[in-house]
Design a protein around this motif. Structure first.
Motif, PDB file in Angstrom:
ATOM      1  N   ILE A 111       0.815  -1.217   0.000  1.00  0.00           N
ATOM      2  CA  ILE A 111       0.000   0.000   0.000  1.00  0.00           C
ATOM      3  C   ILE A 111       0.851   1.270   0.000  1.00  0.00           C
ATOM      4  CG2 ILE A 111      -1.941  -1.165   1.113  1.00  0.00           C
ATOM      5  CD1 ILE A 111      -1.116   0.200   3.727  1.00  0.00           C
ATOM      6  N   GLU A 112       2.080   1.156   0.424  1.00  0.00           N
ATOM      7  CA  GLU A 112       3.092   2.195   0.301  1.00  0.00           C
ATOM      8  C   GLU A 112       4.437   1.492   0.423  1.00  0.00           C
ATOM      9  OE1 GLU A 112       3.705   4.557   4.267  1.00  0.00           O
ATOM     10  OE2 GLU A 112       1.542   4.325   3.990  1.00  0.00           O
ATOM     11  N   PRO A 113       5.548   2.159   0.087  1.00  0.00           N
ATOM     12  CA  PRO A 113       6.825   1.446   0.088  1.00  0.00           C
ATOM     13  C   PRO A 113       7.105   0.702   1.391  1.00  0.00           C
ATOM     14  CG  PRO A 113       7.083   3.589  -0.938  1.00  0.00           C
ATOM     15  CD  PRO A 113       5.689   3.548  -0.399  1.00  0.00           C
ATOM     16  N   ASP A 114       7.321  -0.607   1.267  1.00  0.00           N
ATOM     17  CA  ASP A 114       7.676  -1.491   2.379  1.00  0.00           C
ATOM     18  C   ASP A 114       6.585  -1.597   3.446  1.00  0.00           C
ATOM     19  OD1 ASP A 114      10.168  -2.311   1.382  1.00  0.00           O
ATOM     20  OD2 ASP A 114      11.166  -0.534   2.171  1.00  0.00           O
ATOM     21  N   VAL A 115       5.354  -1.356   3.076  1.00  0.00           N
ATOM     22  CA  VAL A 115       4.201  -1.592   3.954  1.00  0.00           C
ATOM     23  C   VAL A 115       3.256  -2.521   3.203  1.00  0.00           C
ATOM     24  CG1 VAL A 115       2.306  -0.607   5.285  1.00  0.00           C
ATOM     25  CG2 VAL A 115       4.441   0.692   5.008  1.00  0.00           C
ATOM     26  N   ILE A 116       3.103  -3.746   3.712  1.00  0.00           N
ATOM     27  CA  ILE A 116       2.373  -4.794   3.000  1.00  0.00           C
ATOM     28  C   ILE A 116       1.048  -5.087   3.692  1.00  0.00           C
ATOM     29  CG2 ILE A 116       2.555  -7.100   1.994  1.00  0.00           C
ATOM     30  CD1 ILE A 116       4.843  -5.175   1.236  1.00  0.00           C
ATOM     31  N   ASP A 117      -0.013  -5.122   2.905  1.00  0.00           N
ATOM     32  CA  ASP A 117      -1.326  -5.511   3.401  1.00  0.00           C
ATOM     33  C   ASP A 117      -1.469  -7.023   3.254  1.00  0.00           C
ATOM     34  OD1 ASP A 117      -3.996  -6.029   3.893  1.00  0.00           O
ATOM     35  OD2 ASP A 117      -4.757  -4.375   2.698  1.00  0.00           O
ATOM     36  N   ILE A 118      -1.599  -7.729   4.390  1.00  0.00           N
ATOM     37  CA  ILE A 118      -1.695  -9.195   4.339  1.00  0.00           C
ATOM     38  C   ILE A 118      -3.079  -9.671   4.765  1.00  0.00           C
ATOM     39  CG2 ILE A 118       0.771  -9.568   4.689  1.00  0.00           C
ATOM     40  CD1 ILE A 118       0.050 -10.291   7.663  1.00  0.00           C
ATOM     41  N   SER A 119      -4.086  -8.810   4.590  1.00  0.00           N
ATOM     42  CA  SER A 119      -5.438  -9.184   5.009  1.00  0.00           C
ATOM     43  C   SER A 119      -5.954 -10.403   4.245  1.00  0.00           C
ATOM     44  CB  SER A 119      -6.399  -8.002   4.834  1.00  0.00           C
ATOM     45  OG  SER A 119      -6.382  -7.527   3.511  1.00  0.00           O
ATOM     46  N   ASP A 120      -5.386 -10.681   3.067  1.00  0.00           N
ATOM     47  CA  ASP A 120      -5.827 -11.849   2.293  1.00  0.00           C
ATOM     48  C   ASP A 120      -4.887 -13.043   2.465  1.00  0.00           C
ATOM     49  OD1 ASP A 120      -3.703 -10.712   0.980  1.00  0.00           O
ATOM     50  OD2 ASP A 120      -4.477 -11.107  -1.037  1.00  0.00           O
ATOM     51  N   LYS A 121      -4.003 -12.974   3.470  1.00  0.00           N
ATOM     52  CA  LYS A 121      -3.064 -14.070   3.702  1.00  0.00           C
ATOM     53  C   LYS A 121      -3.090 -14.493   5.165  1.00  0.00           C
ATOM     54  CE  LYS A 121       0.016 -12.525  -0.014  1.00  0.00           C
ATOM     55  NZ  LYS A 121      -0.245 -13.607  -0.987  1.00  0.00           N
ATOM     56  N   ASP A 122      -2.572 -15.666   5.459  1.00  0.00           N
ATOM     57  CA  ASP A 122      -2.433 -16.179   6.816  1.00  0.00           C
ATOM     58  C   ASP A 122      -1.168 -15.576   7.422  1.00  0.00           C
ATOM     59  OD1 ASP A 122      -1.713 -17.714   9.083  1.00  0.00           O
ATOM     60  OD2 ASP A 122      -2.699 -19.505   8.286  1.00  0.00           O
ATOM     61  N   ARG A 123      -1.309 -14.816   8.514  1.00  0.00           N
ATOM     62  CA  ARG A 123      -0.139 -14.134   9.071  1.00  0.00           C
ATOM     63  C   ARG A 123       0.925 -15.131   9.558  1.00  0.00           C
ATOM     64  NH1 ARG A 123      -0.983 -11.606  15.159  1.00  0.00           N
ATOM     65  NH2 ARG A 123      -1.317 -13.593  16.235  1.00  0.00           N
ATOM     66  N   ASN A 124       0.507 -16.344   9.938  1.00  0.00           N
ATOM     67  CA  ASN A 124       1.483 -17.356  10.343  1.00  0.00           C
ATOM     68  C   ASN A 124       2.344 -17.792   9.164  1.00  0.00           C
ATOM     69  OD1 ASN A 124       0.430 -17.437  13.030  1.00  0.00           O
ATOM     70  ND2 ASN A 124      -1.238 -18.739  12.284  1.00  0.00           N
ATOM     71  N   GLU A 125       1.723 -17.941   8.000  1.00  0.00           N
ATOM     72  CA  GLU A 125       2.481 -18.295   6.798  1.00  0.00           C
ATOM     73  C   GLU A 125       3.405 -17.147   6.389  1.00  0.00           C
ATOM     74  OE1 GLU A 125      -0.394 -19.475   3.868  1.00  0.00           O
ATOM     75  OE2 GLU A 125      -0.354 -21.565   4.552  1.00  0.00           O
ATOM     76  N   VAL A 126       2.943 -15.921   6.589  1.00  0.00           N
ATOM     77  CA  VAL A 126       3.767 -14.758   6.265  1.00  0.00           C
ATOM     78  C   VAL A 126       5.007 -14.720   7.155  1.00  0.00           C
ATOM     79  CG1 VAL A 126       3.880 -12.237   6.349  1.00  0.00           C
ATOM     80  CG2 VAL A 126       1.901 -13.372   5.310  1.00  0.00           C
ATOM     81  N   LEU A 127       4.820 -14.918   8.465  1.00  0.00           N
ATOM     82  CA  LEU A 127       5.963 -14.897   9.379  1.00  0.00           C
ATOM     83  C   LEU A 127       6.935 -16.027   9.053  1.00  0.00           C
ATOM     84  CD1 LEU A 127       7.451 -13.755  11.818  1.00  0.00           C
ATOM     85  CD2 LEU A 127       6.022 -15.211  13.282  1.00  0.00           C
ATOM     86  N   ALA A 128       6.410 -17.215   8.770  1.00  0.00           N
ATOM     87  CA  ALA A 128       7.274 -18.346   8.433  1.00  0.00           C
ATOM     88  C   ALA A 128       8.074 -18.064   7.163  1.00  0.00           C
ATOM     89  CB  ALA A 128       6.447 -19.615   8.268  1.00  0.00           C
ATOM     90  N   ALA A 129       7.428 -17.464   6.181  1.00  0.00           N
ATOM     91  CA  ALA A 129       8.121 -17.153   4.925  1.00  0.00           C
ATOM     92  C   ALA A 129       9.228 -16.128   5.147  1.00  0.00           C
ATOM     93  CB  ALA A 129       7.126 -16.632   3.889  1.00  0.00           C
ATOM     94  N   LEU A 130       8.960 -15.118   5.965  1.00  0.00           N
ATOM     95  CA  LEU A 130       9.971 -14.107   6.256  1.00  0.00           C
ATOM     96  C   LEU A 130      11.140 -14.720   7.028  1.00  0.00           C
ATOM     97  CD1 LEU A 130       7.704 -11.092   7.274  1.00  0.00           C
ATOM     98  CD2 LEU A 130       9.020 -11.338   5.159  1.00  0.00           C
ATOM     99  N   TYR A 131      10.822 -15.574   7.982  1.00  0.00           N
ATOM    100  CA  TYR A 131      11.866 -16.233   8.773  1.00  0.00           C
ATOM    101  C   TYR A 131      12.754 -17.102   7.888  1.00  0.00           C
ATOM    102  CZ  TYR A 131      14.040 -19.314  12.237  1.00  0.00           C
ATOM    103  OH  TYR A 131      14.953 -20.023  12.980  1.00  0.00           O
ATOM    104  N   ASN A 132      12.137 -17.917   7.041  1.00  0.00           N
ATOM    105  CA  ASN A 132      12.899 -18.859   6.215  1.00  0.00           C
ATOM    106  C   ASN A 132      13.768 -18.153   5.176  1.00  0.00           C
ATOM    107  OD1 ASN A 132      11.772 -21.013   7.594  1.00  0.00           O
ATOM    108  ND2 ASN A 132      10.109 -21.286   6.126  1.00  0.00           N
ATOM    109  N   ALA A 133      13.323 -16.992   4.695  1.00  0.00           N
ATOM    110  CA  ALA A 133      14.083 -16.275   3.671  1.00  0.00           C
ATOM    111  C   ALA A 133      15.244 -15.488   4.257  1.00  0.00           C
ATOM    112  CB  ALA A 133      13.159 -15.336   2.896  1.00  0.00           C
ATOM    113  N   SER A 134      15.210 -15.230   5.566  1.00  0.00           N
ATOM    114  CA  SER A 134      16.255 -14.440   6.212  1.00  0.00           C
ATOM    115  C   SER A 134      17.455 -15.309   6.555  1.00  0.00           C
ATOM    116  CB  SER A 134      15.698 -13.804   7.490  1.00  0.00           C
ATOM    117  OG  SER A 134      16.680 -13.074   8.174  1.00  0.00           O
TER     118      SER A 134
END
Length: 227
Positions: A111-134
């Motif tokens: 919605i703006e630079p580096d601010v992501i709307d995850i209302s259509d996603k599972d926040r647990n999957e989002v956190l796991a994806a961020l963790y695994n990519a780091s």
């Protein structure tokens, strides 16, 4: 083939991570004497292997900055070179298995630079994806745990180890050696710090691998008129 332009000059003028001359900058200055001014990914990784082995043989402690090298290279080169270097350096020097993100793209609503709307996603999957990519940087390398997260592990972490602050934000800094440096607020995730510590645009690419929630459709049934 990808090249690092002005490599010798970049390392000759390198400062430490806290903008002063220290053991990290001294290592980079010595490193500059080993390399040409234009260098490809494979040769740069090989040069770091030799330089680090030389430092170890002299009894120097490089633990505080060894995992910061890809971050420094990223500041001086193209995103494409930085990505390939980070992957190869992490694997061949740090011994980290950095798998490519899944070849799927479910989209990422920014919605703006580096601010992501995850209302259509599972926040647990989002956190796991961020963790695994780091991958770890700096002293985080000493606490690194290679086990990838599932959404179940992320859910447990949300429930047991973090809680919202007074503004309702859930803030992550370091988790098992990995810099997450992001903030969950309602359905938004702020990822500028994450990308700065890992790789530009990495959070967006990781979040895009998370499936979207199935949206229920309201079907209107019309009864035929009776004659």
């Amino acid at each position: 083939m990808l090249y690092f332009e002005n490599a010798k000059e970049s390392f000759e003028s390198a400062c430490g991570t806290i903008n002063r001359h220290n053991s990290e900058s001294e290592f980079y200055h010595r490193f500059a004497t080993m390399i040409p001014d234009k260098i490809d990914v494979d040769t740069l990784v090989l040069a770091f292997k030799i330089a680090l082995q030389d430092a170890y043989s002299k009894g120097e402690n490089t633990l505080s900055f060894i995992a910061l090298v890809p971050q420094y290279v990223r500041q001086c080169t193209s995103p494409e070179f930085a990505h390939e270097f980070r992957k190869k350096y992490n694997e061949e020097i740090l011994g980290l298995t950095q798998e490519e993100l899944p070849d799927v793209d479910y989209g990422c609503t920014e919605i703006e630079p580096d601010v992501i709307d995850i209302s259509d996603k599972d926040r647990n999957e989002v956190l796991a994806a961020l963790y695994n990519a780091s991958t770890p940087v700096g002293m985080g390398f000493a606490q690194y745990n290679p086990m990838p997260w599932t959404k179940e592990i992320a859910s447990m972490y949300f429930e047991q180890f973090v809680k919202p602050d007074n503004d309702g934000a859930i803030i992550f800094k370091w988790v098992m050696g990995r810099p997450l440096n992001c903030k969950f607020v309602d359905n938004l995730v702020y990822v500028a710090g994450y990308n700065n510590d890992n790789e530009w645009g990495l959070a967006q690419r990781a979040i895009a691998t998370c499936p979207n929630k199935e949206k229920s459709k309201t079907l209107k049934s019309e009864n035929p008129k009776e004659k």
